[in-house]
Design an enzyme around this catalytic site. Structure first.
Site, short mmCIF file in Angstrom:
data_model
loop_
_atom_site.label_atom_id
_atom_site.label_comp_id
_atom_site.label_asym_id
_atom_site.label_seq_id
_atom_site.Cartn_x
_atom_site.Cartn_y
_atom_site.Cartn_z
N THR A 16 0.76 -1.19 -0.04
CA THR A 16 -0.09 0.01 -0.07
C THR A 16 0.86 1.15 -0.02
O THR A 16 1.81 1.37 0.69
CB THR A 16 -0.97 -0.10 1.20
OG1 THR A 16 -1.87 -1.23 1.15
CG2 THR A 16 -1.75 1.05 1.35
N ASP A 44 -4.69 -14.34 -1.26
CA ASP A 44 -5.69 -15.46 -1.17
C ASP A 44 -5.13 -16.43 -0.04
O ASP A 44 -6.17 -16.74 0.82
CB ASP A 44 -5.17 -16.41 -2.43
CG ASP A 44 -5.86 -15.82 -3.69
OD1 ASP A 44 -7.00 -15.16 -3.51
OD2 ASP A 44 -5.90 -16.55 -4.83
N GLU A 83 -6.21 -6.06 3.94
CA GLU A 83 -6.02 -7.22 2.91
C GLU A 83 -7.12 -7.34 2.06
O GLU A 83 -7.44 -8.25 1.52
CB GLU A 83 -5.81 -8.42 3.65
CG GLU A 83 -4.98 -8.28 4.79
CD GLU A 83 -4.07 -9.52 5.29
OE1 GLU A 83 -4.40 -10.79 4.85
OE2 GLU A 83 -3.20 -9.75 5.97
N THR A 101 -10.20 -4.39 0.79
CA THR A 101 -11.54 -4.00 1.62
C THR A 101 -12.65 -5.02 1.33
O THR A 101 -12.58 -5.81 0.07
CB THR A 101 -12.11 -2.66 1.14
OG1 THR A 101 -12.34 -2.55 -0.28
CG2 THR A 101 -11.15 -1.60 1.51
#
Ligand code: FAD
Length: 382
Positions: free
Chosen positions: A127, A241, A365, A367
Site C-alpha cells: 500500500t 488468497d 488485506e 476491503t
C-alpha cells in the site's frame, strides 16, 4: 464458548488447545492494557517462538513447523480471541512468508525464512498513499543499476514494518505497464535508505505497529527480486488468497469473544424485575443470531482452507470467508455493545475494544468491496 470440532485431526486439536492455553496465560490478562497504551507487544513474541507457534507457514525443511492452512487458521482464531492487534502482528509475519513460499528460490527461502524462524519479524508493503485498492497506481520505482536494484518511494500502513527484519516490498519496474510493471523485492531493515516514518495512531488494533516506510535510494542485489520481473501483482494476489482466510479466522476469534462476553452478561445482569436479561426473548434471539454468524464464518474459513490444503483453486472461497467473517465480526461486536448497554460502551468492558478492532478486518488485506469484486468477477467470468 469452547467447542471441540470433531472434523479436526488429533494434531490440529492439540495445536488449537496449545494456542488457547497460550492466549489464556499470556494475552487475556494484558490485552486491554496493550490497547490502552498502544505499545507494541514485542516481548511476547519470544514466548510465541518458545511455544512453537511462530512462523507457522514456514516448511519444516527451512526450520518452521510447516502447519497446514487449517491448523494456521485455528491458531489465528485463538490469537483473535485474545487480541486482534497481536493476531495482526503475527498475521503480518505470515504475510511476509507467503510470497517466499509462492515464488522464492531455495537460496531466498534459506536466507529469509531463516531470519523469521530465528525470531525476526516480517513485513509486507504494498500500500501507498495513492495506491490502496488500486495497487497498479504504485509510485514506488525500482531501477536496475548494474547488479543492483535501486528502490525509491513511500509505502504506508505497513504492519510491523517499524520492527521488521525483512520486508517484501512492491515497486514498479516499468511504470508504463501499470499492474504488469509491478515487481516484488526482499528488503532487509539494515539496508541504507530504509527509513521508518510516521507511526499511525489507530482506532483499533492499537498495539500493532503500523508505519509509513520511506525508501530512499535503497540498493538491493539483483538476487532480491522475488519471482519474475513484472509478476508482482500476481504474487501479491496469490499472497492475499492465502492471507484472507487467516484474517477471517482472526475475525471469528473477535466475534467469539464478543459472543462469550454477551452471553455471560445476559446470564448475570438483571432487569428491573430481578430477572436475567437473557430470559427476554429479544435478548436470547440476538445471542442466537450472533452465535450463528460466528459459526457460519468459521465454516466458510474451514471450507476455503480445506480447498487450499487439497491444492485446488480457492480464491473465491477465500474472498467469501474474508467478507463474511469480518462483516460478522463487526455485526457481532456491535450487537454485544448494544446488549451490554452503557457498560458495553464503557472502557470498563472489553466489547468496545472488540468493536474497534473488528472494523479494520473489513478494510485491510483488500476491503470487503474489493472482495466482492473478486467473488463476482469469478462468478461472471467462469
Ligand atoms: C491497520 C492497517 C494495517 C494495514 N497493513 C498493511 C500492510 O501490512 N501492508 C499493506 O500493503 N497494506 C496494509 N494496509 C492497507 C490496506 O490494505 C488498505 O487500507 C486497503 O487495501 C484499502 O486501501 P485504501 O485504504 O487506500 O482505500 P481505497 O482504495 O482508497 O478505498 C477507499 C474506499 O473505496 C472503496 N473502493 C475502492 N476501489 C473500489 C472499487 N473498484 N469498487 C468498489 N469500491 C471501491 C474501498 O472499498 C473503500 O471503501 C493496512 C491498513 C490498515 C488500516
Amino acid at each position: 464458548m469452547i467447542m471441540v470440532d470433531m472434523s479436526l485431526t488429533p494434531e490440529q486439536q492439540r495445536i488449537q488447545q496449545l494456542a488457547r492455553e497460550f492466549t489464556a496465560q499470556h494475552i487475556l490478562p494484558v490485552d486491554r492494557e496493550w490497547d490502552e497504551k498502544g505499545e507494541f507487544h514485542e516481548f511476547i513474541l519470544e514466548e510465541v517462538k518458545k511455544a512453537g507457534l511462530n512462523c507457522m507457514a514456514v516448511p519444516q525443511e527451512y526450520g518452521g513447523p510447516g502447519y497446514d492452512a487449517v491448523t494456521q487458521s485455528l491458531v489465528a482464531e485463538e490469537w483473535g480471541y485474545g487480541c486482534a492487534a497481536f493476531a495482526t502482528t503475527l498475521g503480518g509475519n505470515g504475510l511476509s512468508s507467503y510470497p517466499l513460499a509462492i515464488a522464492g528460490t531455495d537460496e531466498q527461502k534459506r536466507l529469509y525464512y531463516g531470519r523469521l524462524v530465528n525470531g525476526g519479524m516480517g513485513g509486507f508493503a504494498l500500500t501507498e498513499p495513492g495506491a490502496g485498492s488500486d495497487a497498479g497506481a504504485c509510485a514506488t520505482i525500482a531501477k536496475l543499476d548494474g547488479d543492483e536494484w535501486i528502490i525509491n518511494g513511500t509505502k504506508c500502513f505497513a504492519t510491523t514494518c517499524g520492527y521488521a527484519d525483512i520486508m517484501v516490498i512492491f515497486a514498479s519496474t516499468d511504470p508504463s505497464k501499470g499492474v504488469k510493471g509491478l515487481s516484488a523485492f526482499i528488503v532487509e531493515k539494515e539496508r541504507e535508505g530504509v527509513v521508518v516514518g510516521a507511526v499511525e495512531h489507530k482506532m483499533g488494533i492499537r498495539s500493532s505497529n503500523t508505519v509509513e516506510l520511506l525508501l530512499k535510494n535503497v540498493r538491493v542485489p539483483k538476487s532480491h527480486l522475488l519471482g519474475k520481473e513484472g509478476e508482482g501483482m500476481k504474487l501479491a494476489m496469490k499472497t492475499l488468497d492465502m492471507a484472507r482466510p487467516i484474517v477471517a479466522s482472526l475475525a471469528v476469534g473477535v466475534g467469539r469473544r464478543a459472543l462469550d462476553e454477551a452471553v455471560k452478561y445476559a446470564k448475570e445482569y438483571l432487569d428491573i424485575n430481578g430477572k436475567p436479561i437473557g430470559q427476554h426473548q429479544a435478548v436470547a434471539f440476538k445471542l442466537a443470531d450472533m452465535a450463528t454468524r460466528v459459526e457460519a464464518a468459521r465454516q466458510l474459513v474451514r471450507n476455503a482452507l480445506r480447498l487450499k490444503d487439497a491444492g485446488v483453486p480457492y480464491t473465491k472461497e477465500a474472498a467469501m470467508a474474508k467478507t463474511f467473517a469480518t462483516d460478522a465480526a463487526m455485526r457481532v461486536t456491535a450487537d454485544a455493545v448494544e446488549l451490554m448497554g452503557q457498560y458495553g460502551y464503557s472502557r470498563d468492558s472489553v466489547v468496545e475494544k472488540l468493536m474497534r478492532d473488528a472494523k479494520v478486518t473489513q478494510i485491510y488485506e483488500g476491503t470487503n468491496q474489493v472482495q466482492r469484486i473478486v467473488i463476482s468477477g469469478i462468478l461472471l467470468n467462469s
